[in-house]
Design a protein around this motif. Structure first.
Motif, mmCIF file in Angstrom:
data_model
loop_
_atom_site.group_PDB
_atom_site.id
_atom_site.type_symbol
_atom_site.label_atom_id
_atom_site.label_comp_id
_atom_site.label_asym_id
_atom_site.label_seq_id
_atom_site.Cartn_x
_atom_site.Cartn_y
_atom_site.Cartn_z
ATOM 1 N N THR A 94 -5.231 9.717 1.319
ATOM 2 C CA THR A 94 -5.728 8.623 0.485
ATOM 3 C C THR A 94 -4.786 7.429 0.526
ATOM 4 O O THR A 94 -3.586 7.567 0.365
ATOM 5 N N ARG A 95 -5.370 6.261 0.715
ATOM 6 C CA ARG A 95 -4.610 5.004 0.751
ATOM 7 C C ARG A 95 -4.898 4.237 -0.532
ATOM 8 O O ARG A 95 -6.034 4.089 -0.944
ATOM 9 N N GLU A 139 0.822 -1.203 0.000
ATOM 10 C CA GLU A 139 0.000 0.000 0.000
ATOM 11 C C GLU A 139 0.859 1.256 0.000
ATOM 12 O O GLU A 139 2.004 1.241 0.461
ATOM 13 N N ILE A 140 0.278 2.334 -0.513
ATOM 14 C CA ILE A 140 0.890 3.659 -0.490
ATOM 15 C C ILE A 140 -0.152 4.631 0.046
ATOM 16 O O ILE A 140 -1.309 4.595 -0.371
ATOM 17 N N LEU A 152 3.979 2.127 -10.433
ATOM 18 C CA LEU A 152 3.008 1.285 -9.745
ATOM 19 C C LEU A 152 1.606 1.706 -10.140
ATOM 20 O O LEU A 152 1.276 2.895 -10.095
ATOM 21 N N ARG A 153 0.799 0.746 -10.528
ATOM 22 C CA ARG A 153 -0.608 1.011 -10.776
ATOM 23 C C ARG A 153 -1.352 0.691 -9.489
ATOM 24 O O ARG A 153 -1.128 -0.344 -8.877
ATOM 25 N N LEU A 154 -2.216 1.615 -9.099
ATOM 26 C CA LEU A 154 -2.827 1.563 -7.773
ATOM 27 C C LEU A 154 -4.353 1.614 -7.852
ATOM 28 O O LEU A 154 -4.908 2.233 -8.756
ATOM 29 N N ARG A 155 -4.969 0.967 -6.892
ATOM 30 C CA ARG A 155 -6.416 1.104 -6.698
ATOM 31 C C ARG A 155 -6.629 1.737 -5.333
ATOM 32 O O ARG A 155 -5.934 1.392 -4.377
ATOM 33 N N GLN A 156 -7.593 2.619 -5.273
ATOM 34 C CA GLN A 156 -7.880 3.253 -3.997
ATOM 35 C C GLN A 156 -8.390 2.201 -3.023
ATOM 36 O O GLN A 156 -9.292 1.427 -3.341
ATOM 37 N N ALA A 157 -7.783 2.128 -1.829
ATOM 38 C CA ALA A 157 -8.179 1.149 -0.819
ATOM 39 C C ALA A 157 -9.435 1.647 -0.103
ATOM 40 O O ALA A 157 -9.648 2.846 0.037
ATOM 41 N N ASN A 158 -10.214 0.704 0.341
ATOM 42 C CA ASN A 158 -11.460 1.063 1.063
ATOM 43 C C ASN A 158 -11.199 1.280 2.520
ATOM 44 O O ASN A 158 -10.385 0.843 3.159
#
Length: 101
Positions: free
Chosen positions: A78-79, A72-73, A95-101
């Motif tokens: 925003t995580r 995680e970043i 890095l391709r990222l998805r927003q964590a819930n």
């Protein structure tokens, strides 16, 4: 070829110094690392779940271990969770990222 790699590494450092922002990298194995990233938070939702995504550029040398899917970043409030990794020959990592819930 090593000359090209050193030039690419210098360009990566310049981009991070000029356009980067502070972030926290959180490996799944534990620990946190303060790093600089160039973040491109997209304005459109991803076509499939889980939704919002972004792209972060950083130097692999700034991490204590190689990045892995699921790390995680945190940038600002925003995580994000890493779902894809692409490295260049100059030590840069996209890095391709998805927003964590």
């Amino acid at each position: 070829m090593s000359h090209w790699s050193s030039l690419l590494g210098a360009m990566n450092s310049f981009a991070l110094n000029a356009f980067g922002r502070e972030a926290t990298y959180i490996p799944q194995l534990g620990g946190e690392v303060a790093i600089r990233v160039v973040l491109e938070a997209t304005r459109e939702a991803e076509g499939s779940a889980p939704g919002v995504y972004a792209v972060a550029f950083l130097r692999s040398a700034d991490l204590s271990a190689s990045p892995e899917r699921g790390d995680e970043i945190v940038v600002g409030a925003t995580r994000y969770k890493v779902f894809d990794i692409e490295a260049d020959h100059g030590g840069g990592v996209l890095l391709r990222l998805r927003q964590a819930n």
